[in-house]
Design a protein around this motif. Structure first.
Motif, PDB file in Angstrom:
ATOM      1  N   GLU A 187       0.825  -1.209   0.000  1.00 23.94           N
ATOM      2  CA  GLU A 187       0.000   0.000   0.000  1.00 23.94           C
ATOM      3  C   GLU A 187       0.859   1.259   0.000  1.00 23.94           C
ATOM      4  N   ALA A 188       1.945   1.233   0.784  1.00 22.02           N
ATOM      5  CA  ALA A 188       2.845   2.405   0.804  1.00 22.02           C
ATOM      6  C   ALA A 188       3.481   2.620  -0.561  1.00 22.02           C
ATOM      7  N   ASN A 189       3.912   1.529  -1.172  1.00 23.50           N
ATOM      8  CA  ASN A 189       4.503   1.671  -2.504  1.00 23.50           C
ATOM      9  C   ASN A 189       3.475   2.162  -3.523  1.00 23.50           C
ATOM     10  N   ALA A 190       2.234   1.650  -3.388  1.00 19.21           N
ATOM     11  CA  ALA A 190       1.191   2.110  -4.300  1.00 19.21           C
ATOM     12  C   ALA A 190       0.878   3.588  -4.091  1.00 19.21           C
ATOM     13  N   TYR A 191       0.776   4.000  -2.808  1.00 17.70           N
ATOM     14  CA  TYR A 191       0.524   5.415  -2.524  1.00 17.70           C
ATOM     15  C   TYR A 191       1.666   6.291  -3.045  1.00 17.70           C
ATOM     16  N   LYS A 192       2.862   5.798  -2.877  1.00 17.53           N
ATOM     17  CA  LYS A 192       4.018   6.548  -3.376  1.00 17.53           C
ATOM     18  C   LYS A 192       3.930   6.710  -4.899  1.00 17.53           C
ATOM     19  N   GLU A 193       3.655   5.596  -5.567  1.00 16.66           N
ATOM     20  CA  GLU A 193       3.552   5.667  -7.022  1.00 16.66           C
ATOM     21  C   GLU A 193       2.404   6.585  -7.442  1.00 16.66           C
ATOM     22  N   GLN A 194       1.292   6.522  -6.688  1.00 14.84           N
ATOM     23  CA  GLN A 194       0.145   7.367  -7.016  1.00 14.84           C
ATOM     24  C   GLN A 194       0.476   8.838  -6.858  1.00 14.84           C
ATOM     25  N   VAL A 195       1.096   9.175  -5.712  1.00 13.85           N
ATOM     26  CA  VAL A 195       1.435  10.589  -5.465  1.00 13.85           C
ATOM     27  C   VAL A 195       2.422  11.100  -6.508  1.00 13.85           C
ATOM     28  N   VAL A 196       3.423  10.288  -6.802  1.00 14.51           N
ATOM     29  CA  VAL A 196       4.426  10.719  -7.789  1.00 14.51           C
ATOM     30  C   VAL A 196       3.779  10.878  -9.153  1.00 14.51           C
ATOM     31  N   ALA A 197       2.900   9.913  -9.485  1.00 16.01           N
ATOM     32  CA  ALA A 197       2.245   9.998 -10.794  1.00 16.01           C
ATOM     33  C   ALA A 197       1.321  11.204 -10.871  1.00 16.01           C
ATOM     34  N   GLU A 198       0.541  11.472  -9.799  1.00 16.99           N
ATOM     35  CA  GLU A 198      -0.339  12.630  -9.799  1.00 16.99           C
ATOM     36  C   GLU A 198       0.459  13.932  -9.866  1.00 16.99           C
ATOM     37  N   ALA A 199       1.526  13.989  -9.104  1.00 21.14           N
ATOM     38  CA  ALA A 199       2.358  15.204  -9.138  1.00 21.14           C
ATOM     39  C   ALA A 199       2.946  15.433 -10.526  1.00 21.14           C
ATOM     40  N   SER A 200       3.431  14.337 -11.097  1.00 18.75           N
ATOM     41  CA  SER A 200       3.987  14.479 -12.454  1.00 18.75           C
ATOM     42  C   SER A 200       2.908  14.891 -13.443  1.00 18.75           C
TER      43      SER A 200
END
Length: 384
Positions: free
Chosen positions: A272-285
């Motif tokens: 879940e942490a890795n998914a949230y990280k990927e989500q935040v990075v993807a949304e920011a990008s």
């Protein structure tokens, strides 16, 4: 002339037995003649004619010959014997080994050959019970049974005087050697099966060295226990060991149930942490990319872009709330729109859905008109 024809001096019939008068044959004379013939065969002389005791001697000689013949027949019949399919016969001639005969009808000279039959297929069983010391100086009582077959009849009969007695002594020796090199717990619990295998191997080596002709098939450890005097104490020890093993098994089962769940939860948190990280990075990008593209479009058409941003913001706000207050010129300054009730009414039926669509359209038109008036007013103020 014929014997019964007349022709003598006195014209009387001749007697074939040598008598002058006709009558029955003389048995004594016949036996005497038979004795003389047999005496000639065996080297004896003829008895004098007219001697006393002649007929009795002839009878005794004939009986002796008949007895000899009967004895010879009986002696020959005594040599017949049968060897069964499961047996082998060991033949001794004058006390010395001569041959090993196979199954079937056999004959050997009696009083010359001595035949001993041995069953070579039957599985024999001998039980043995003994108390002995273990390696840790404890006394145990072992009860075992030895199963064996005779594979070499010659060695079984000739090499050892009492093979069964030798087997018992060898069994005791092998058992004491193996038990003496093992601990009490090993003999009484886990090592019983291996104990039988070790005893069998050592016992077979001893029997082969003795040349007994015995093959050990199996050794069964029927019972292994401490002496009766300490049986109760040993039972307590066994119960304590069983309780210890039970507690260990329960702890292991609990561990097997908890540890995988904890590992699964930890892995889920990491995922879940890795998914949230990927989500935040993807949304920011994505937001950065969108802002860059929006800036380019804004430089091309600022008013249109600004208006579009305003409408998108209103759509976002309205889509996330069920209550809307609209500032409308004239009449009431504040217009309350219960969007949650309107949405509920829209799902009640076809007629309801039509009226709710009409209200939404009217609200939308009012909002758009108000926005246009505000924009015109701002533009006029900017022109002044």
């Amino acid at each position: 002339m014929a014997w019964n024809e007349p022709g003598g001096n006195d014209n009387k019939p001749r007697d074939p037995w040598g008598g002058g008068e006709q009558g029955p044959p003389d048995l004594d004379e016949a036996l005497r003649k038979l004795q003389e013939k047999l005496g000639g065969l065996f080297g004896g002389g003829k008895s004098g004619g007219g001697g006393s005791g002649g007929p009795s001697a002839a009878v005794s000689g004939g009986m002796f010959v008949i007895l000899l013949l009967v004895a010879a027949v009986v002696w020959a019949l005594m040599g017949l014997y049968t060897v069964d399919e499961q047996e082998r016969g060991v033949v001794l001639r004058f006390g010395k080994y001569y041959d090993t005969v196979q199954p079937g009808l056999r004959w050997n000279p009696p009083l010359i050959d001595d035949v001993t039959t041995v069953n070579v297929t039957r599985v024999n069983t001998v039980a043995h019970r003994e108390q002995m010391l273990t390696e840790d100086e404890n006394i145990v009582e072992v009860n075992l049974s030895v199963q064996y077959v005779i594979y070499n009849a010659e060695n079984f009969v000739l090499e050892v005087r009492s093979p069964e007695v030798s087997l018992g002594h060898a069994t005791e020796s092998a058992l004491r050697h193996v038990v003496g090199g093992s601990s009490m717990d090993y003999v009484l619990t886990d090592g019983r099966e291996q104990l039988g295998i070790d005893v069998q191997q050592r016992l077979q080596d001893l029997l082969d060295n003795y040349g007994t002709g015995i093959q050990i098939s199996r050794i069964n450890i029927d019972e292994a226990k401490p002496p009766a005097e300490v049986q109760e104490a040993f039972d307590d020890v066994i119960k304590a060991r069983e309780d210890e093993e039970r507690v260990k098994n329960e702890a292991q089962a609990y561990s097997n149930g908890v540890i995988p769940v904890a590992r699964g939860a930890a892995q889920r948190v990491l995922e879940e942490a890795n998914a949230y990280k990927e989500q935040v990075v993807a949304e920011a990008s994505g937001e950065a990319e969108r802002f860059t593209k929006l800036l380019t479009e804004y430089r091309k058409a600022p008013e249109v872009t600004r208006q579009r941003l305003y409408l998108d913001a209103l759509q976002t706000v309205y889509s996330n709330t069920s209550k809307v207050v609209v500032d409308v010129e004239g009449g009431n300054n504040m217009l309350y729109l219960p969007l949650d009730k309107i949405v509920n009414q829209s799902s009640s039926g076809q007629a309801g859905r039509g009226s709710s669509d009409l209200d939404v359209r009217e609200l939308t038109n009012r909002v758009v008109e108000q926005i246009r008036r505000d924009s015109a007013e701002r533009n006029s103020r900017g022109g002044r």
